[in-house]
Scaffold this active site. Structure first.
Site, PDB file in Angstrom:
ATOM      1  N   TRP A 152       0.839  -1.208   0.000  1.00  0.00           N
ATOM      2  CA  TRP A 152       0.000   0.000   0.000  1.00  0.00           C
ATOM      3  C   TRP A 152       0.871   1.254   0.000  1.00  0.00           C
ATOM      4  O   TRP A 152       0.579   2.235  -0.682  1.00  0.00           O
ATOM      5  CB  TRP A 152      -0.929  -0.033   1.211  1.00  0.00           C
ATOM      6  CG  TRP A 152      -1.966   1.053   1.331  1.00  0.00           C
ATOM      7  CD1 TRP A 152      -2.363   1.636   2.494  1.00  0.00           C
ATOM      8  CD2 TRP A 152      -2.778   1.655   0.294  1.00  0.00           C
ATOM      9  NE1 TRP A 152      -3.359   2.569   2.253  1.00  0.00           N
ATOM     10  CE2 TRP A 152      -3.625   2.591   0.909  1.00  0.00           C
ATOM     11  CE3 TRP A 152      -2.855   1.502  -1.092  1.00  0.00           C
ATOM     12  CZ2 TRP A 152      -4.540   3.375   0.183  1.00  0.00           C
ATOM     13  CZ3 TRP A 152      -3.762   2.284  -1.823  1.00  0.00           C
ATOM     14  CH2 TRP A 152      -4.593   3.204  -1.186  1.00  0.00           C
ATOM     15  N   GLY A 153       1.968   1.217   0.733  1.00  0.00           N
ATOM     16  CA  GLY A 153       2.874   2.362   0.776  1.00  0.00           C
ATOM     17  C   GLY A 153       3.337   2.742  -0.622  1.00  0.00           C
ATOM     18  O   GLY A 153       3.391   3.924  -0.985  1.00  0.00           O
TER      19      GLY A 153
ATOM     20  N   PHE B 104       5.154  -2.083  13.604  1.00  0.00           N
ATOM     21  CA  PHE B 104       6.420  -1.337  13.584  1.00  0.00           C
ATOM     22  C   PHE B 104       6.276   0.128  14.014  1.00  0.00           C
ATOM     23  O   PHE B 104       7.261   0.863  14.054  1.00  0.00           O
ATOM     24  CB  PHE B 104       7.049  -1.386  12.183  1.00  0.00           C
ATOM     25  CG  PHE B 104       7.216  -2.787  11.653  1.00  0.00           C
ATOM     26  CD1 PHE B 104       7.903  -3.749  12.399  1.00  0.00           C
ATOM     27  CD2 PHE B 104       6.684  -3.156  10.431  1.00  0.00           C
ATOM     28  CE1 PHE B 104       8.052  -5.049  11.926  1.00  0.00           C
ATOM     29  CE2 PHE B 104       6.837  -4.455   9.942  1.00  0.00           C
ATOM     30  CZ  PHE B 104       7.517  -5.404  10.698  1.00  0.00           C
TER      31      PHE B 104
ATOM     32  N   LYS C 109      -3.801   0.249   9.209  1.00  0.00           N
ATOM     33  CA  LYS C 109      -5.014  -0.409   9.709  1.00  0.00           C
ATOM     34  C   LYS C 109      -4.621  -1.388  10.810  1.00  0.00           C
ATOM     35  O   LYS C 109      -4.030  -2.429  10.523  1.00  0.00           O
ATOM     36  CB  LYS C 109      -5.733  -1.116   8.561  1.00  0.00           C
ATOM     37  CG  LYS C 109      -6.305  -0.129   7.539  1.00  0.00           C
ATOM     38  CD  LYS C 109      -6.935  -0.803   6.330  1.00  0.00           C
ATOM     39  CE  LYS C 109      -7.596   0.231   5.421  1.00  0.00           C
ATOM     40  NZ  LYS C 109      -8.082  -0.338   4.152  1.00  0.00           N
TER      41      LYS C 109
ATOM     42  N   LYS D 138     -12.186  -4.376  10.297  1.00  0.00           N
ATOM     43  CA  LYS D 138     -12.628  -5.159   9.122  1.00  0.00           C
ATOM     44  C   LYS D 138     -11.621  -6.259   8.787  1.00  0.00           C
ATOM     45  O   LYS D 138     -11.977  -7.274   8.182  1.00  0.00           O
ATOM     46  CB  LYS D 138     -12.940  -4.249   7.924  1.00  0.00           C
ATOM     47  CG  LYS D 138     -11.759  -3.439   7.388  1.00  0.00           C
ATOM     48  CD  LYS D 138     -10.910  -4.161   6.387  1.00  0.00           C
ATOM     49  CE  LYS D 138      -9.606  -3.459   6.130  1.00  0.00           C
ATOM     50  NZ  LYS D 138      -8.687  -4.224   5.285  1.00  0.00           N
TER      51      LYS D 138
HETATM   52  N1  LIG Z   1      -1.900  -3.667   0.914  1.00  0.00           N
HETATM   53  C1  LIG Z   1      -3.095  -3.143   0.835  1.00  0.00           C
HETATM   54  O1  LIG Z   1      -3.873  -3.435  -0.092  1.00  0.00           O
HETATM   55  C2  LIG Z   1      -3.546  -2.188   1.888  1.00  0.00           C
HETATM   56  C3  LIG Z   1      -2.884  -2.073   3.098  1.00  0.00           C
HETATM   57  N2  LIG Z   1      -3.341  -1.173   4.039  1.00  0.00           N
HETATM   58  C4  LIG Z   1      -2.665  -1.023   5.325  1.00  0.00           C
HETATM   59  O2  LIG Z   1      -1.447  -0.306   5.119  1.00  0.00           O
HETATM   60  C5  LIG Z   1      -0.488  -0.682   6.118  1.00  0.00           C
HETATM   61  C6  LIG Z   1       0.808  -1.045   5.431  1.00  0.00           C
HETATM   62  O3  LIG Z   1       0.559  -2.105   4.562  1.00  0.00           O
HETATM   63  P1  LIG Z   1       1.413  -2.410   3.251  1.00  0.00           P
HETATM   64  O4  LIG Z   1       1.966  -1.174   2.664  1.00  0.00           O
HETATM   65  O5  LIG Z   1       0.535  -3.262   2.395  1.00  0.00           O
HETATM   66  O6  LIG Z   1       2.659  -3.226   3.831  1.00  0.00           O
HETATM   67  P2  LIG Z   1       3.104  -4.737   3.524  1.00  0.00           P
HETATM   68  O7  LIG Z   1       2.143  -5.712   4.064  1.00  0.00           O
HETATM   69  O8  LIG Z   1       3.455  -4.829   2.110  1.00  0.00           O
HETATM   70  O9  LIG Z   1       4.314  -4.839   4.574  1.00  0.00           O
HETATM   71  C7  LIG Z   1       5.571  -4.984   4.317  1.00  0.00           C
HETATM   72  C8  LIG Z   1       6.328  -3.719   4.664  1.00  0.00           C
HETATM   73  O10 LIG Z   1       6.845  -3.785   5.997  1.00  0.00           O
HETATM   74  C9  LIG Z   1       8.213  -3.418   5.949  1.00  0.00           C
HETATM   75  N3  LIG Z   1       8.938  -3.947   7.092  1.00  0.00           N
HETATM   76  C10 LIG Z   1       9.292  -5.214   7.341  1.00  0.00           C
HETATM   77  N4  LIG Z   1       9.971  -5.280   8.502  1.00  0.00           N
HETATM   78  C11 LIG Z   1      10.024  -4.023   8.989  1.00  0.00           C
HETATM   79  C12 LIG Z   1      10.574  -3.422  10.159  1.00  0.00           C
HETATM   80  N5  LIG Z   1      11.187  -4.149  11.071  1.00  0.00           N
HETATM   81  N6  LIG Z   1      10.439  -2.094  10.330  1.00  0.00           N
HETATM   82  C13 LIG Z   1       9.796  -1.340   9.420  1.00  0.00           C
HETATM   83  N7  LIG Z   1       9.246  -1.842   8.293  1.00  0.00           N
HETATM   84  C14 LIG Z   1       9.362  -3.167   8.087  1.00  0.00           C
HETATM   85  C15 LIG Z   1       8.666  -3.994   4.621  1.00  0.00           C
HETATM   86  O11 LIG Z   1       9.863  -3.434   4.213  1.00  0.00           O
HETATM   87  C16 LIG Z   1       7.518  -3.582   3.740  1.00  0.00           C
HETATM   88  O12 LIG Z   1       7.659  -2.269   3.306  1.00  0.00           O
HETATM   89  C17 LIG Z   1      -1.139  -1.835   6.893  1.00  0.00           C
HETATM   90  O13 LIG Z   1      -1.674  -1.326   8.075  1.00  0.00           O
HETATM   91  C18 LIG Z   1      -2.253  -2.321   5.993  1.00  0.00           C
HETATM   92  O14 LIG Z   1      -3.338  -2.873   6.713  1.00  0.00           O
HETATM   93  C19 LIG Z   1      -4.400  -0.370   3.804  1.00  0.00           C
HETATM   94  C20 LIG Z   1      -5.066  -0.430   2.602  1.00  0.00           C
HETATM   95  C21 LIG Z   1      -4.695  -1.339   1.575  1.00  0.00           C
HETATM   96  O1  LIG Z   2      -7.122  -2.928   3.622  1.00  0.00           O
HETATM   97  C1  LIG Z   2      -7.157  -3.496   2.553  1.00  0.00           C
HETATM   98  C2  LIG Z   2      -8.064  -3.083   1.466  1.00  0.00           C
HETATM   99  O2  LIG Z   2      -8.734  -1.899   1.738  1.00  0.00           O
HETATM  100  C3  LIG Z   2      -6.272  -4.642   2.306  1.00  0.00           C
HETATM  101  O3  LIG Z   2      -6.684  -5.706   3.076  1.00  0.00           O
HETATM  102  P1  LIG Z   2      -5.704  -6.933   3.288  1.00  0.00           P
HETATM  103  O4  LIG Z   2      -4.642  -6.488   4.243  1.00  0.00           O
HETATM  104  O5  LIG Z   2      -6.566  -8.042   3.835  1.00  0.00           O
HETATM  105  O6  LIG Z   2      -5.160  -7.264   1.929  1.00  0.00           O
END
Ligand SMILES: NC(=O)C1=CN([C@@H]2O[C@H](COP(=O)(O)OP(=O)(O)OC[C@H]3O[C@@H](n4cnc5c(N)ncnc54)[C@H](O)[C@@H]3O)[C@@H](O)[C@H]2O)C=CC1
Ligand SMILES: O=C(CO)COP(=O)(O)O
Length: 417
Positions: A71-72, A154, A177, A262
């Site tokens: 997401w980042g 983190f 989230k 959710k």
């Molecule tokens: N992926 C999606 O579709 C969506 C995710 N989110 C929320 O966004 C937030 C971030 O999710 P994502 O970007 O998907 O991350 P991700 O699930 O892809 O997580 C991996 C990230 O964590 C980092 N990481 C691993 N170990 C670490 C450490 N010790 N310190 C700091 N970073 C570390 C990795 O380098 C990587 O950038 C979560 O709360 C997620 O629920 C919200 C909407 C959509």
């Molecule tokens: O928050 C999300 C979509 O809005 C992503 O959900 P998941 O972490 O279950 O993939």
């Protein structure tokens, strides 16, 4: 609450009627402030990527994205393009990348050379003005807007690293989230942790936003929760595009709680899929999950608005996550294979992190402490199944006598607390 009745006593027709009436005041900036695409032309014709004459005359807002996962990286694409397009933002957007080595190369170098996060968002180009930086203080120290988008486990470490190293006037937007445990048997909202630890205001963005689909520019909506009427439009501007539509509401805590809870429900949806129970059962789990989400806000964060659950952060995110999310996918495999959640996360997600089982644990910590587990049987069962205290085959048994089924709408409230 609707009138003098708790929401769960009110017939569904009235709930929808009330929600439609409530949504107007809760939505504070629905109008669009998108600049016309002509302004984008400026960014196409510049010789120097980071310094344009048009922009040099103003005090430009600098943005840092703290996180670079799935997401980042998707949000970095949006923010990078918007920073180029908008006159009041610095072109350069910094992105904190947790460094790792991929095929002998640093991930930061790969991102800065190829403009692709090959590990967490392969197949999507980031704009060249998004600069990957492995040191979070270097990335964040000059930023006016900090966008936090890390797995929630983190956040405390990142905040202690950043303490005293950021601009005191900075503002934050959390896309995270999840919750964290608070001392004394409760939970902390991530935005509250950021505000408390870094002493800056923190708004939230949550919505039905599977990262890959957003990166592909498929139309969707999102919700910003922001009480500050000056910050709300600024945050919307740096996030909104013609395919990613933002609604700003002032009910910040409810927006964030929806985004966290959710993910627990999505685990339940995954169990149903893994057990092969079909669409009616899945719909029941989603509905009971929604009712527990609303009850959670009603009980622990009173003052939240029912209308917020009808924004993208509410029902829409619940649906998308229960059909297309990682929590659903891994939970389905959990029910089918009997492997642990951790094993499956490692096997299936290539470094991405699950939030649902963690969040279920944090919520259970609080419910147990307050003696309220049986009032939230779905959340409780999902936690017990994820941690191996119950077999996944017992899932439906745990919710068959849900408080929602115990009384009719003209009896005493079904889930009065
Ligand atoms: N992926 C999606 O579709 C969506 C995710 N989110 C929320 O966004 C937030 C971030 O999710 P994502 O970007 O998907 O991350 P991700 O699930 O892809 O997580 C991996 C990230 O964590 C980092 N990481 C691993 N170990 C670490 C450490 N010790 N310190 C700091 N970073 C570390 C990795 O380098 C990587 O950038 C979560 O709360 C997620 O629920 C919200 C909407 C959509
Ligand atoms: O928050 C999300 C979509 O809005 C992503 O959900 P998941 O972490 O279950 O993939």
């Amino acid at each position: 609450m609707i009138g003098h009745l708790p929401f769960y006593q009110v017939p569904i027709g009235r709930i929808f009627w009330a929600a439609s009436r409530l949504s107007a005041p809760a939505t504070i900036y629905r109008q669009q402030s998108q600049q016309s695409l002509t302004s984008k032309l400026c960014s196409c014709h510049r010789n120097n990527l980071f310094q344009t004459n048009a922009k040099m005359s103003q005090k430009l807002k600098k943005v840092c994205i703290v996180g670079s996962g799935n997401w980042g990286s998707a949000i970095a694409k949006i923010v990078g393009n918007n920073a180029l397009r908008l006159p009041n933002f610095d072109d350069k957007v910094t992105m904190y990348v947790y460094e790792e080595i991929i095929n002998g190369k640093k991930l930061t170098d790969i991102i800065n050379d190829t403009h692709e996060n090959v590990k967490y968002l392969p197949g999507h180009k980031l704009p060249a003005n998004v600069v990957a930086i492995a040191d979070v203080v270097d990335a964040a120290k000059d930023a006016d807007i900090l966008i936090f988008v890390l797995p929630h486990q983190f956040i405390r470490t990142i905040c202690s690293t950043l303490l005293g190293k950021i601009k005191p006037t900075a503002i934050a937007l959390s896309l995270i989230k999840g919750f964290d445990r608070a001392d004394g048997g409760g939970i902390d909202l991530i935005s509250h942790i950021i505000t408390r630890h870094l002493r800056i205001p923190c708004s939230v963005l949550m919505g039905a936003n599977l990262a890959g689909e957003v990166a592909s520019e498929n139309f969707c909506e999102t919700t910003i929760g922001c009480r500050d009427t000056k910050q709300g439009p600024l945050l919307r501007d740096i996030i909104q595009t013609d395919y990613f539509r933002v609604v700003v509401v002032d009910d910040e805590d409810t927006v964030e709680i929806c985004g966290a809870l959710k993910n627990i429900v999505a685990c339940g949806a995954g169990f149903v899929d893994g057990l092969g129970l079909g669409d009616n059962t899945k719909a029941a789990v989603i509905r009971l999950g929604l009712m527990e989400m609303i009850k959670f806000v009603d009980v622990f964060y009173p003052g939240g608005k029912l209308s917020t659950f009808f924004e993208s952060c509410g029902v829409a995110d619940l649906i998308t996550t229960c059909y297309g999310g990682r929590n659903r996918k891994v939970s389905e495999a959990f029910a089918k294979t009997g492997k642990s959640i951790k094993e499956l996360e490692d096997e299936m997600l290539n470094g991405q992190k699950l939030q649902g089982p963690f969040t279920a644990e944090e919520v259970n910590y609080m419910l147990k402490h307050k003696g309220m587990e049986e009032k939230f049987p779905l959340f409780t069962a999902i936690h017990e199944i994820c941690t191996g205290q119950k077999a996944v085959t017992e899932f439906i048994q745990c919710i068959k006598h849900h408080p929602e089924h115990m009384a009719s709408s003209y009896d005493t409230p079904k889930c009065k607390l």
